[in-house]
Design a protein around this motif. Structure first.
Motif, PDB file in Angstrom:
ATOM      1  N   UNK A  84      63.189  48.903  30.506  1.00 20.83           N
ATOM      2  CA  UNK A  84      62.132  49.672  29.849  1.00 20.83           C
ATOM      3  C   UNK A  84      61.690  48.981  28.560  1.00 20.83           C
ATOM      4  N   UNK A  85      60.393  49.041  28.267  1.00 18.33           N
ATOM      5  CA  UNK A  85      59.884  48.495  27.008  1.00 18.33           C
ATOM      6  C   UNK A  85      58.726  47.544  27.234  1.00 18.33           C
ATOM      7  N   UNK A  86      57.986  47.289  26.151  1.00 21.67           N
ATOM      8  CA  UNK A  86      56.814  46.417  26.248  1.00 21.67           C
ATOM      9  C   UNK A  86      57.207  44.966  26.494  1.00 21.67           C
ATOM     10  N   UNK A  87      58.350  44.540  25.905  1.00 20.73           N
ATOM     11  CA  UNK A  87      58.797  43.155  26.104  1.00 20.73           C
ATOM     12  C   UNK A  87      59.044  42.833  27.559  1.00 20.73           C
ATOM     13  N   UNK A  88      59.916  43.588  28.245  1.00 21.99           N
ATOM     14  CA  UNK A  88      60.144  43.348  29.667  1.00 21.99           C
ATOM     15  C   UNK A  88      58.874  43.482  30.507  1.00 21.99           C
ATOM     16  N   UNK A  89      58.030  44.457  30.147  1.00 18.46           N
ATOM     17  CA  UNK A  89      56.786  44.658  30.900  1.00 18.46           C
ATOM     18  C   UNK A  89      55.897  43.421  30.824  1.00 18.46           C
ATOM     19  N   UNK A  90      55.814  42.818  29.640  1.00 20.93           N
ATOM     20  CA  UNK A  90      55.000  41.618  29.479  1.00 20.93           C
ATOM     21  C   UNK A  90      55.555  40.450  30.288  1.00 20.93           C
ATOM     22  N   UNK A  91      56.885  40.326  30.329  1.00 22.82           N
ATOM     23  CA  UNK A  91      57.507  39.259  31.125  1.00 22.82           C
ATOM     24  C   UNK A  91      57.203  39.452  32.603  1.00 22.82           C
ATOM     25  N   UNK A  92      57.317  40.687  33.072  1.00 20.71           N
ATOM     26  CA  UNK A  92      57.049  40.993  34.482  1.00 20.71           C
ATOM     27  C   UNK A  92      55.596  40.685  34.832  1.00 20.71           C
TER      28      UNK A  92
END
Length: 206
Positions: free
Chosen positions: A124-132
């Motif tokens: 969860x979070x913006x960091x992981x979302x951006x990587x995905x």
């Protein structure tokens, strides 16, 4: 079979030469030809195992009183077939291995397709979302019990998709040689994991 030291020397030579990685790749190609790899829905998760002798890519296991352990970060297709792997110390958070795991995929899907990545609340979070998103996936990060709720109450015919990576971790744990890691070098440990992945691919074909 010969002496144990001779067998181990050959194993090290094969691991260094990339034989086990190519065996995994060959298994994936055959699986793709006979069954078809479902790239549309992929799943990712990490699992920790004991590593009592320590070595490369090991660290204190926060769930095992700080004893030495290792973590395999695994990417699978919709049927649980292993597509990518990154190995780290047990104390490395799943998010820190996210980019390396997605980059490790052995067979790439065709360009321009729509690919979904399912993950649990650890991502969860913006960091992981951006990587995905940067790796071309649509993120589907679900909290604990959300899939079960959808499966039982919300959407008729809903198919839970994230759990397949946990099934693959379970298949890997059935190989007694890698249930506990005794290899100090990452190269040897990865060789055994890749060999197990090749066997999983061929067994799924059968």
């Amino acid at each position: 079979f010969g002496g144990s030291s001779t067998i181990h020397r050959y194993f090290q030579h094969w691991a260094r030469a990339g034989f086990f990685t190519r065996a995994w790749e060959a298994g994936l190609h055959e699986y793709a030809e006979k069954k078809g790899i479902n790239f549309q829905w992929q799943s990712i998760d990490g699992a920790m195992t004991k590593a009592p002798l320590g070595g490369e890519a090991t660290g204190p296991n926060p769930t095992d009183r700080g004893k030495k352990g290792t973590k395999r970060h695994l990417l699978v297709d919709a049927a649980g077939v292993p597509l990518g792997l990154f190995v780290s110390g047990a104390n490395v958070h799943d998010v820190k291995g996210l980019g390396s795991t997605l980059s490790s995929i052995i067979i790439h899907p065709r360009e321009g397709g729509e690919y979904n990545l399912c993950a649990d609340a650890a991502y969860t979070g913006k960091g992981p979302e951006q990587i995905i998103l940067a790796h071309g996936y649509i993120p589907h990060v679900r909290g604990r019990g959300e899939e079960k709720k959808d499966l039982e109450h919300i959407i008729p015919g809903y198919e839970a998709r994230r759990w397949v990576v946990e099934a693959c971790h379970s298949w890997i744990n059935r190989f007694r040689k890698i249930l506990t890691r005794f290899e100090k070098t990452l190269e040897s440990h990865m060789g055994l994991l890749h060999f197990a992945f090749a066997l999983i691919c061929w067994r799924k074909i059968i």
